[in-house]
Motif scaffolding. Structure first.
Motif, short mmCIF file in Angstrom:
data_model
loop_
_atom_site.label_atom_id
_atom_site.label_comp_id
_atom_site.label_asym_id
_atom_site.label_seq_id
_atom_site.Cartn_x
_atom_site.Cartn_y
_atom_site.Cartn_z
N ALA A 1 0.83 -1.21 0.00
CA ALA A 1 0.00 0.00 0.00
C ALA A 1 0.86 1.26 0.00
N THR A 2 1.97 1.23 0.73
CA THR A 2 2.87 2.38 0.79
C THR A 2 3.53 2.63 -0.56
N GLY B 1 1.09 4.02 -3.04
CA GLY B 1 0.80 5.42 -2.77
C GLY B 1 1.94 6.34 -3.17
N ALA C 1 0.10 8.13 7.57
CA ALA C 1 -0.90 7.90 6.52
C ALA C 1 -1.42 9.22 5.94
N ASN D 1 -1.32 10.46 2.02
CA ASN D 1 -2.47 10.98 1.27
C ASN D 1 -2.11 12.27 0.54
N PRO E 1 -3.53 -4.70 -1.25
CA PRO E 1 -3.91 -3.28 -1.21
C PRO E 1 -4.83 -2.87 -2.36
N ARG F 1 -8.40 -1.25 -1.87
CA ARG F 1 -8.62 0.10 -2.38
C ARG F 1 -9.93 0.18 -3.16
N HIS G 1 -5.44 6.49 2.88
CA HIS G 1 -4.45 5.62 3.52
C HIS G 1 -4.64 5.51 5.02
N LEU H 1 -6.76 2.56 4.49
CA LEU H 1 -6.18 1.55 3.62
C LEU H 1 -4.96 0.87 4.24
N ILE H 2 -4.11 1.61 4.92
CA ILE H 2 -2.89 1.01 5.50
C ILE H 2 -3.24 -0.05 6.55
N SER I 1 -4.88 -3.01 4.85
CA SER I 1 -3.92 -3.80 4.08
C SER I 1 -3.10 -4.70 5.00
#
Length: 358
Positions: free
Chosen positions: A98-99, A102, A235, A239, A288, A292, A299, A302-303, A306
């Protein structure tokens, strides 16, 4: 009046984020507990779920009976540490995926993009080929972790040459370093005369959680959970980084520092995961992206989702891998590749006309 309206709107948004997080976390935690209970019951020694529950309650101090001492030893010393290692590995890969997606503003990015997986693979291969892995059982994860972190620092150093960091250069450096380290691994495999060591290398590269112990939990969990916590705390910055560097700076984000911290934390959790599980592909890509689509790109939600989703994915995959061809065992990394590769192809087809910015 305008200030009151803005305050009210922000309050509603925070409530929406909190409610989505609470609902999503509740569902995924229930899935984790269910998959863990099923995984604890399945294997060469079949243990009823009711006995698993009794053993769990007994460990918490409740006076329960109805299970044998052998069943308790199998759960506490063999299956439970393996499940916990798989869960924290899933947390690491999900959060790192996820990171990366992003930071790169690209749904097809994954933790291996910065060379961590290739570096970990090389470190483990060196440990096995030189015989160091046989001297001390934590030597292999130690070598893998050192290799993973060294590779990530090398990729970042290349991207930051000249004092100006570039995400595009980071991506290209990651591709080049991955290819170079993969070539070294291939050369070692070709030149290695010891068939037993060669088999061990191939098994490790395929990714797996066999023979994981409480020591592996103790060395991986603090690094992974600590790194994941840092990413979760940032997070909001992530974003804002997705909006672009200028917009993020105007909102008070120290772009350079935030990006370094996020990349370092992602490399840390991925390196710790690779060190104890080998290369388990596609978890950081698939988890992720699916979440999403379900809960949106924020995030702050989401973080953590995930992290939990990755834990579910790896726990279920490991359960299937160790029971599908009993008494032999399938490799988790191969199974996740079977699931992830078709998903990745569908993702490519769906987004083939979309242009991604780096």
């Amino acid at each position: 009046m305008r200030t009151v309206r803005l305050t009210t709107l922000c309050g509603y948004r925070r409530m929406a984020v909190t409610s989505r997080l609470a609902i999503g976390a509740s569902v995924l935690l229930l899935l984790i507990l269910t998959s863990a209970a099923v995984s604890l019951s399945l294997g060469p020694v079949s243990i009823p779920v009711t006995h698993v529950a009794s053993i769990a309650l007994s460990s918490l101090g409740f006076d329960t009976a109805g299970f044998g001492n052998t069943e308790r030893l199998v759960i506490e010393q063999i299956r439970l540490p393996r499940i916990l290692v798989g869960a924290v590995v899933g947390v690491a890969l999900g959060v790192a995926g996820a990171t990366m997606q992003g930071l790169f503003r690209n749904p097809m990015a994954d933790p291996g993009i910065i060379g961590v997986s290739a570096g970990g693979a090389l470190g483990a291969v060196v440990a096995i080929a030189t015989g160091m892995a046989g001297l001390f059982f934590l030597a292999l994860p130690a070598f893998a972790f050192i290799g993973a972190m060294a590779a990530s620092f090398l990729v970042y150093g290349i991207a930051a040459v000249g004092g100006r960091f570039s995400m595009a250069t980071l991506l290209l450096a990651g591709v080049a370093v991955n290819a170079f380290l993969g070539a070294i691994v291939s050369a070692i495999i070709i030149l290695l005369p010891d068939n037993e060591a060669l088999r061990e290398i191939l098994f490790w590269l395929a990714g797996g959680l066999d023979s994981r112990s409480w020591e592996h939990v103790r060395i991986s969990a603090p690094l992974i959970l600590g790194g994941a916590a840092v990413i979760m705390l940032m997070a909001r910055d992530l974003n804002l980084l997705m909006l672009g560097d200028d917009e993020a700076r105007s909102m008070g984000v120290r772009v350079g520092m935030a990006r370094v911290i996020l990349l370092a934390a992602a490399a840390l959790v991925t390196g710790a995961a690779v060190a104890v599980s080998g290369t388990i592909a596609f978890v950081g890509l698939v988890t992720p992206h699916i979440l999403r689509l379900l809960i949106g790109p924020d995030h702050r939600v989401l973080i953590p989702m995930s992290a939990l989703g990755g834990a579910v994915f790896v726990t279920v995959a490991d359960t299937v891998a160790r029971t599908i061809i009993q008494p032999a065992e399938f490799r988790v990394g191969i199974l996740t590749a079977f699931v992830g590769a078709p998903f990745f192809i569908l993702l490519l087809i769906r987004n083939k006309r979309q242009v991604y910015s780096l």
